[in-house]
Scaffold this motif. Structure first.
Motif, short mmCIF file in Angstrom:
data_model
loop_
_atom_site.label_atom_id
_atom_site.label_comp_id
_atom_site.label_asym_id
_atom_site.label_seq_id
_atom_site.Cartn_x
_atom_site.Cartn_y
_atom_site.Cartn_z
N GLY A 174 -21.47 -34.23 56.77
CA GLY A 174 -22.60 -33.74 57.09
C GLY A 174 -23.46 -34.58 57.99
N ARG B 244 -19.06 -36.71 62.35
CA ARG B 244 -20.57 -36.62 61.84
C ARG B 244 -21.51 -36.34 63.03
NH1 ARG B 244 -22.68 -42.36 59.77
NH2 ARG B 244 -22.22 -42.79 61.69
N ALA C 273 -21.67 -32.74 63.40
CA ALA C 273 -22.64 -32.31 62.06
C ALA C 273 -23.89 -32.57 62.91
CB ALA C 273 -22.22 -32.87 61.16
N ASP D 194 -26.68 -29.25 63.10
CA ASP D 194 -27.93 -29.21 62.22
C ASP D 194 -29.08 -29.23 63.22
OD1 ASP D 194 -29.32 -29.67 59.58
OD2 ASP D 194 -30.10 -31.60 60.65
N ALA E 89 -23.79 -27.10 59.25
CA ALA E 89 -23.57 -28.45 59.76
C ALA E 89 -22.71 -29.30 59.09
CB ALA E 89 -24.89 -29.08 59.79
N THR E 90 -21.52 -28.60 58.26
CA THR E 90 -20.38 -29.30 57.68
C THR E 90 -19.42 -29.30 58.56
OG1 THR E 90 -21.25 -28.75 55.33
CG2 THR E 90 -19.08 -29.31 55.63
N VAL E 91 -18.74 -30.40 58.91
CA VAL E 91 -17.46 -30.46 59.65
C VAL E 91 -16.28 -31.17 58.54
CG1 VAL E 91 -16.28 -31.28 61.36
CG2 VAL E 91 -18.52 -30.65 61.66
#
Length: 315
Positions: free
Chosen positions: A71, A84, A87, A91, A97-99
């Motif tokens: 995240g 990140r 992410a 966001d 926003a999760t990879v």
């Protein structure tokens, strides 16, 4: 004619996992496709075979064995962390926003990791995305590019039972730096067409919302990691902007002559299982547990064969 075979294949899909096949920034090459699918009302999740030091992540970052959920605030001791960066961009756009990130491993653990993530998300389709086109190499070409990660992902997903499994490539021409002969890429696509496994091609345009957002995401990644801009996505982004020829967008390409052109902004899509069946050595990596084993298999296979001679474009 205006509806591609790829669109038809994904029409009934509800939850799609879009995963970078070759590691590094490959997931960025799939971002426009993910955004377009979300515009159609699909639930799309992003994942990537990671080059980052995932072993340095805190325990709470691990969703399952060999599956990290990255995240915007995920802490890492590794400055190189494309997952990140993406992410954080997602966001900032107000998007999920999760990879998800897989470590660089062999086929057996990677397939198990995919199966765990599929079970967790309940996805019904997978699209593997390659930044470049070397995932289309079957093994006897003049050059294979960087096959280890691509083949690990291809073999891992080939062994999974899902309604739809697709490979999409973006960045035609960028693998020339790693020895890929792109006339042979086209030859392989023609063979996939004869097999009924070619799902067509379509352009990424900056006039579309996914295209414009992709350019913004690539620029954001450059600001997050200024010392390691993705040459692949930098080249694709330059092509999407309409630039041409030996375009300078990072000091990392100093000493190399680039050929940015509109073909780099075209997605080529193929049936994943059809592509896997054409590979001449994919069965040999089936039981690998480490990426180094895949590299050894590729080296041994190449020592056994006489590669097809490279071709030139006749026009």
């Amino acid at each position: 004619m205006l509806d591609s075979p790829l669109s038809a294949r994904l029409e009934a899909s509800e939850r799609i996992l879009l995963a970078g096949a070759g590691g590094g920034f490959d997931v960025y090459a799939g971002l426009p496709l993910a955004l377009a699918l979300r515009e159609q009302g699909k639930e799309v999740h992003l994942a990537n075979l990671s080059f980052s030091r995932l072993e340095s992540l805190d325990l709470d970052a691990w969703l399952e064995e060999d599956v990290a959920a990255v995240g915007p605030e995920t802490a890492s001791r590794d400055w190189y962390f494309p997952e990140r960066a993406l992410a954080r961009w997602l966001d900032a756009q107000g998007m999920p926003a999760t990879v998800y990130a897989f470590p660089k491993v062999g086929v057996r653990p990677l397939r198990a990791a995919y199966a765990r993530l599929i079970g967790h998300l309940g996805v019904d389709s997978i699209v593997l995305v390659d930044g470049g086109t070397d995932i289309l190499m079957r093994g006897d070409e003049a050059g294979l590019g960087t096959p280890v990660e691509d083949m690990a992902s291809l073999a891992a997903v080939h062994g999974l039972d899902l309604p739809e499994k697709i490979v999409a490539c973006l960045g035609f021409g960028v693998d020339a730096y790693h020895g890929v002969n792109h006339a042979q890429v086209l030859e392989n696509l023609a063979a996939l067409e004869r097999d009924g496994a070619y799902l067509g091609a379509f352009s990424l345009s900056r006039a579309t919302k996914p295209g414009a957002l992709y350019l913004d995401a690539v620029a954001h990644a450059q600001s997050e990691m200024p010392d390691y801009l993705s040459i692949v996505n930098g080249s694709i982004a330059a092509a999407v902007r309409g630039e041409f020829g030996d375009v300078r967008f990072t000091a990392r390409t100093r000493g190399s002559e680039l050929f940015i052109n509109p073909l780099m902004a075209i997605y080529f899509a193929v049936d994943l299982d059809g592509l896997a069946r054409r590979s001449l050595y994919l069965d040999r990596i089936e039981d690998t547990v480490a990426a180094t084993q895949i590299a050894a298999v590729v080296e041994a296979f190449r020592a056994e064969i006489s590669p097809r001679p490279p071709q030139v474009f006749p026009h």
